[in-house]
Design a protein around this motif. Structure first.
Motif, PDB file in Angstrom:
ATOM      1  N   ASN A  15       0.939  -1.274  -0.091  1.00  0.00           N
ATOM      2  CA  ASN A  15      -0.099   0.240   0.088  1.00  0.00           C
ATOM      3  C   ASN A  15       1.025   1.112  -0.036  1.00  0.00           C
ATOM      4  OD1 ASN A  15      -1.691   2.173   0.680  1.00  0.00           O
ATOM      5  ND2 ASN A  15      -2.839   1.106   2.147  1.00  0.00           N
ATOM      6  N   SER A  16       1.025   1.808  -1.166  1.00  0.00           N
ATOM      7  CA  SER A  16       1.706   3.063  -1.163  1.00  0.00           C
ATOM      8  C   SER A  16       0.976   4.397  -0.824  1.00  0.00           C
ATOM      9  CB  SER A  16       2.306   3.232  -2.786  1.00  0.00           C
ATOM     10  OG  SER A  16       1.481   3.414  -3.448  1.00  0.00           O
ATOM     11  N   SER A  17      -0.020   4.200  -0.678  1.00  0.00           N
ATOM     12  CA  SER A  17      -1.060   5.667  -0.216  1.00  0.00           C
ATOM     13  C   SER A  17      -0.214   6.271   0.716  1.00  0.00           C
ATOM     14  CB  SER A  17      -2.222   5.179   0.383  1.00  0.00           C
ATOM     15  OG  SER A  17      -2.162   4.471   1.434  1.00  0.00           O
ATOM     16  N   GLY A  18      -0.456   7.846   0.470  1.00  0.00           N
ATOM     17  CA  GLY A  18       0.229   8.621   1.341  1.00  0.00           C
ATOM     18  C   GLY A  18       1.714   8.912   1.237  1.00  0.00           C
ATOM     19  N   GLN A  19       2.356   8.306   0.230  1.00  0.00           N
ATOM     20  CA  GLN A  19       3.725   8.753   0.134  1.00  0.00           C
ATOM     21  C   GLN A  19       4.085   9.705  -0.984  1.00  0.00           C
ATOM     22  OE1 GLN A  19       5.596   4.670  -0.793  1.00  0.00           O
ATOM     23  NE2 GLN A  19       4.716   3.929   1.090  1.00  0.00           N
ATOM     24  N   GLY A  20       3.123  10.432  -1.204  1.00  0.00           N
ATOM     25  CA  GLY A  20       3.260  11.604  -2.152  1.00  0.00           C
ATOM     26  C   GLY A  20       3.697  10.991  -3.578  1.00  0.00           C
ATOM     27  N   VAL A  21       4.494  11.712  -3.973  1.00  0.00           N
ATOM     28  CA  VAL A  21       5.051  11.361  -5.502  1.00  0.00           C
ATOM     29  C   VAL A  21       5.443  10.041  -5.716  1.00  0.00           C
ATOM     30  CG1 VAL A  21       5.746  13.705  -6.359  1.00  0.00           C
ATOM     31  CG2 VAL A  21       7.334  12.292  -5.260  1.00  0.00           C
ATOM     32  N   ASN A  22       5.793   9.425  -4.858  1.00  0.00           N
ATOM     33  CA  ASN A  22       6.324   7.910  -4.971  1.00  0.00           C
ATOM     34  C   ASN A  22       5.084   6.916  -4.687  1.00  0.00           C
ATOM     35  OD1 ASN A  22       9.092   8.506  -4.909  1.00  0.00           O
ATOM     36  ND2 ASN A  22       9.053   8.926  -2.520  1.00  0.00           N
ATOM     37  N   ALA A  23       3.924   7.435  -4.369  1.00  0.00           N
ATOM     38  CA  ALA A  23       2.664   6.692  -4.363  1.00  0.00           C
ATOM     39  C   ALA A  23       2.292   6.040  -5.589  1.00  0.00           C
ATOM     40  CB  ALA A  23       1.574   7.431  -3.538  1.00  0.00           C
ATOM     41  N   VAL A  24       1.833   5.088  -5.807  1.00  0.00           N
ATOM     42  CA  VAL A  24       1.551   4.177  -7.016  1.00  0.00           C
ATOM     43  C   VAL A  24      -0.001   4.174  -6.778  1.00  0.00           C
ATOM     44  CG1 VAL A  24       1.603   2.464  -8.717  1.00  0.00           C
ATOM     45  CG2 VAL A  24       3.576   3.232  -7.581  1.00  0.00           C
ATOM     46  N   LEU A  25      -0.842   4.893  -7.817  1.00  0.00           N
ATOM     47  CA  LEU A  25      -2.377   4.829  -7.840  1.00  0.00           C
ATOM     48  C   LEU A  25      -2.692   3.257  -8.394  1.00  0.00           C
ATOM     49  CD1 LEU A  25      -5.008   6.229  -7.320  1.00  0.00           C
ATOM     50  CD2 LEU A  25      -5.124   6.932  -9.834  1.00  0.00           C
ATOM     51  N   PRO A  26      -3.461   2.696  -7.659  1.00  0.00           N
ATOM     52  CA  PRO A  26      -3.892   1.160  -7.891  1.00  0.00           C
ATOM     53  C   PRO A  26      -4.705   1.333  -9.133  1.00  0.00           C
ATOM     54  CG  PRO A  26      -4.168   1.637  -5.729  1.00  0.00           C
ATOM     55  CD  PRO A  26      -3.899   2.986  -6.201  1.00  0.00           C
ATOM     56  N   PRO A  27      -4.791   0.709 -10.258  1.00  0.00           N
ATOM     57  CA  PRO A  27      -5.515   0.736 -11.357  1.00  0.00           C
ATOM     58  C   PRO A  27      -7.052   0.699 -11.184  1.00  0.00           C
ATOM     59  CG  PRO A  27      -3.945  -1.144 -11.788  1.00  0.00           C
ATOM     60  CD  PRO A  27      -3.864  -0.584 -10.264  1.00  0.00           C
ATOM     61  N   GLU A  28      -7.425   0.272 -10.127  1.00  0.00           N
ATOM     62  CA  GLU A  28      -9.036   0.102  -9.792  1.00  0.00           C
ATOM     63  C   GLU A  28      -9.416   1.555  -9.182  1.00  0.00           C
ATOM     64  OE1 GLU A  28      -7.091  -2.355  -6.638  1.00  0.00           O
ATOM     65  OE2 GLU A  28      -6.529  -1.864  -8.497  1.00  0.00           O
ATOM     66  N   LEU A  29      -8.510   2.568  -8.859  1.00  0.00           N
ATOM     67  CA  LEU A  29      -8.937   3.541  -8.390  1.00  0.00           C
ATOM     68  C   LEU A  29      -8.975   4.815  -9.782  1.00  0.00           C
ATOM     69  CD1 LEU A  29      -7.143   3.645  -4.966  1.00  0.00           C
ATOM     70  CD2 LEU A  29      -9.420   3.176  -5.621  1.00  0.00           C
ATOM     71  N   GLN A  30      -8.572   4.337 -10.839  1.00  0.00           N
ATOM     72  CA  GLN A  30      -8.555   5.464 -11.934  1.00  0.00           C
ATOM     73  C   GLN A  30     -10.209   5.584 -12.292  1.00  0.00           C
ATOM     74  OE1 GLN A  30      -6.331   3.591 -15.096  1.00  0.00           O
ATOM     75  NE2 GLN A  30      -4.299   4.051 -13.872  1.00  0.00           N
ATOM     76  N   PHE A  70     -11.106  14.880 -12.494  1.00  0.00           N
ATOM     77  CA  PHE A  70     -10.389  13.975 -13.121  1.00  0.00           C
ATOM     78  C   PHE A  70      -9.083  13.498 -12.482  1.00  0.00           C
ATOM     79  CE2 PHE A  70     -12.618  16.468 -16.391  1.00  0.00           C
ATOM     80  CZ  PHE A  70     -13.391  15.358 -16.981  1.00  0.00           C
ATOM     81  N   LYS A  71      -8.427  14.105 -11.439  1.00  0.00           N
ATOM     82  CA  LYS A  71      -7.339  13.811 -10.933  1.00  0.00           C
ATOM     83  C   LYS A  71      -7.644  13.695  -9.345  1.00  0.00           C
ATOM     84  CE  LYS A  71      -3.885  14.035 -12.773  1.00  0.00           C
ATOM     85  NZ  LYS A  71      -3.116  13.066 -13.353  1.00  0.00           N
ATOM     86  N   GLY A  72      -8.576  13.732  -8.640  1.00  0.00           N
ATOM     87  CA  GLY A  72      -9.048  13.730  -7.502  1.00  0.00           C
ATOM     88  C   GLY A  72      -8.657  12.422  -6.695  1.00  0.00           C
ATOM     89  N   ASN A  73      -8.843  11.058  -7.385  1.00  0.00           N
ATOM     90  CA  ASN A  73      -8.357   9.910  -6.898  1.00  0.00           C
ATOM     91  C   ASN A  73      -7.130   9.816  -6.717  1.00  0.00           C
ATOM     92  OD1 ASN A  73     -11.091   9.117  -6.644  1.00  0.00           O
ATOM     93  ND2 ASN A  73     -10.924   7.871  -8.572  1.00  0.00           N
ATOM     94  N   GLU A  74      -6.191  10.283  -7.749  1.00  0.00           N
ATOM     95  CA  GLU A  74      -4.763  10.350  -7.656  1.00  0.00           C
ATOM     96  C   GLU A  74      -4.222  11.071  -6.513  1.00  0.00           C
ATOM     97  OE1 GLU A  74      -0.818  11.120 -10.448  1.00  0.00           O
ATOM     98  OE2 GLU A  74      -2.859  10.965 -11.284  1.00  0.00           O
ATOM     99  N   LEU A  75      -4.818  12.351  -6.564  1.00  0.00           N
ATOM    100  CA  LEU A  75      -4.176  13.405  -5.534  1.00  0.00           C
ATOM    101  C   LEU A  75      -4.438  12.845  -4.219  1.00  0.00           C
ATOM    102  CD1 LEU A  75      -5.591  16.522  -7.409  1.00  0.00           C
ATOM    103  CD2 LEU A  75      -3.013  15.920  -7.123  1.00  0.00           C
ATOM    104  N   ALA A  76      -5.881  12.206  -3.883  1.00  0.00           N
ATOM    105  CA  ALA A  76      -5.962  11.798  -2.532  1.00  0.00           C
ATOM    106  C   ALA A  76      -5.466  10.512  -1.998  1.00  0.00           C
ATOM    107  CB  ALA A  76      -7.619  11.674  -2.434  1.00  0.00           C
ATOM    108  N   TRP A  77      -5.051   9.587  -3.162  1.00  0.00           N
ATOM    109  CA  TRP A  77      -4.202   8.679  -2.637  1.00  0.00           C
ATOM    110  C   TRP A  77      -2.810   8.868  -2.414  1.00  0.00           C
ATOM    111  CZ3 TRP A  77      -5.311   3.708  -1.781  1.00  0.00           C
ATOM    112  CH2 TRP A  77      -4.385   2.608  -1.938  1.00  0.00           C
TER     113      TRP A  77
END
Length: 127
Positions: A15-30, A70-77
């Motif tokens: 789970n990479s959430s909360g790691q800023g630019v290092n976080a990877v958005l899971p495909p199912e959250l796109q 459009f970018k909210g999921n990625e930003l919040a993750w």
């Protein structure tokens, strides 16, 4: 509680959430984030997405809800630690429902206001 099985993907990815630019958005959250669109700056505070406060900047603030849509999921993750993808989805669903409730209340108030103005116009024209 953090559940390794329900975390993003498998144990291989973690789970990479909360790691800023290092976080990877899971495909199912796109996808679209309606909570960010409907409640932009409030949603931003709740999800540690401070760019949402740009909604208060004159002339460009109207673009912020669309950016968050459009970018909210990625930003919040990236901005906040989440227990799992399911936790993230459940929370964002609550934001969407809250946004729809606020929108509904606003539409009802607008409708009542229009009706009251029509009635007031009719009463004043008969005097």
């Amino acid at each position: 509680m953090y559940d390794q099985q329900s975390a993003y993907g498998s144990q291989q990815y973690g789970n990479s959430s909360g790691q800023g630019v290092n976080a990877v958005l899971p495909p199912e959250l796109q996808g679209l984030n309606w909570g960010g669109f409907l409640l932009n700056w409030i949603w931003g505070i709740g999800n540690n997405v401070w760019i949402a406060l740009a909604a208060f900047i004159p002339f460009i603030g109207w673009l912020v809800p669309f950016y968050l849509l459009f970018k909210g999921n990625e930003l919040a993750w990236k901005a906040k630690q989440w227990d799992s993808v399911e936790h993230f989805k459940a929370t964002q669903r609550k934001w969407m429902i809250a946004g729809l409730i606020v929108l509904g209340i606003g539409l009802v108030c607008a409708f009542i206001s229009i009706i009251m103005n029509i009635i007031a116009a009719g009463v004043s024209s008969t005097n």
